[in-house]
Design a protein around this motif. Structure first.
Motif, mmCIF file in Angstrom:
data_model
loop_
_atom_site.group_PDB
_atom_site.id
_atom_site.type_symbol
_atom_site.label_atom_id
_atom_site.label_comp_id
_atom_site.label_asym_id
_atom_site.label_seq_id
_atom_site.Cartn_x
_atom_site.Cartn_y
_atom_site.Cartn_z
ATOM 1 N N SER A 1 38.135 34.760 37.256
ATOM 2 C CA SER A 1 38.592 35.272 38.546
ATOM 3 C C SER A 1 40.075 34.961 38.654
ATOM 4 O O SER A 1 40.566 33.984 38.081
ATOM 5 C CB SER A 1 37.812 34.662 39.707
ATOM 6 O OG SER A 1 38.003 33.273 39.767
ATOM 7 N N LYS B 1 43.254 40.982 43.830
ATOM 8 C CA LYS B 1 42.266 39.982 43.433
ATOM 9 C C LYS B 1 41.240 40.664 42.526
ATOM 10 O O LYS B 1 40.777 41.757 42.829
ATOM 11 C CB LYS B 1 41.607 39.384 44.662
ATOM 12 C CG LYS B 1 40.756 38.192 44.362
ATOM 13 C CD LYS B 1 41.048 37.054 45.330
ATOM 14 C CE LYS B 1 40.176 35.851 45.044
ATOM 15 N NZ LYS B 1 40.558 35.119 43.852
ATOM 16 N N HIS C 1 44.119 37.084 39.808
ATOM 17 C CA HIS C 1 44.879 38.186 40.392
ATOM 18 C C HIS C 1 45.483 39.049 39.294
ATOM 19 O O HIS C 1 46.037 38.522 38.330
ATOM 20 C CB HIS C 1 46.024 37.652 41.266
ATOM 21 C CG HIS C 1 45.576 37.206 42.608
ATOM 22 N ND1 HIS C 1 45.101 35.944 42.853
ATOM 23 C CD2 HIS C 1 45.517 37.875 43.782
ATOM 24 C CE1 HIS C 1 44.776 35.846 44.123
ATOM 25 N NE2 HIS C 1 45.019 36.996 44.710
#
Length: 152
Positions: free
Chosen positions: A77, A60, A79
């Motif tokens: 934001s 993450k 992964h």
């Protein structure tokens, strides 16, 4: 409005392809990374790094972008995942990237990460004439006076 701002953001990233990138599990550290984009893809970007880099292995993550003129800001934001598709890696491998790897495309220290974007927050700092006047005389300024904001 949001689509235009989103398009502008990716156009700006193409012209200045550097972002601060960090893993959430190591939130006290981010570092500037060169970003590789695909022409029509706004769901992901790619990062070439070394296997011993603090973001290697993925997870993450967050990435921040500031335009050259300091008028457009974004926070991503999502992964970071290892990119294993050799064709995709080769498509993004460039002279800029090759400068970092002694053995070029086959360098054993190289790791390629794909940043899968979950959400993006964008701020455009473009104060209106009224906002600049208000600031000059110490009057209250509203968020709408300062530019656009979008959460995508």
């Amino acid at each position: 409005m949001s689509n235009a701002l989103h398009t502008e953001l990716f156009d700006r990233i193409k012209s200045t392809p550097t972002m601060m990138v960090g893993l959430n599990r190591n939130a006290d550290r981010s570092e500037p990374m060169h970003i590789c984009l695909e022409a029509e893809n706004t769901d992901a970007f790619w990062i070439f790094t070394r296997k011993d880099n603090r973001i290697a292995g993925g997870g993450k993550a967050m990435a921040q972008f500031v335009s050259d003129d300091h008028k457009l800001f974004a926070c991503f934001s999502g992964h970071l995942v290892r990119e294993t598709d050799k064709s995709t890696i080769q498509d993004h491998f460039s002279l800029t990237v090759s400068a970092w790897y002694k053995d070029g495309f086959t360098d054993p220290t190289m790791e390629v990460l794909r940043f899968d974007i979950e959400n993006t927050e964008i701020w455009e700092k473009d104060p209106s004439a009224a906002a600049r006047l208000k600031m000059a005389i110490g009057a209250k300024v509203s968020e709408d006076d300062m530019g656009q904001h979008a959460l995508l």
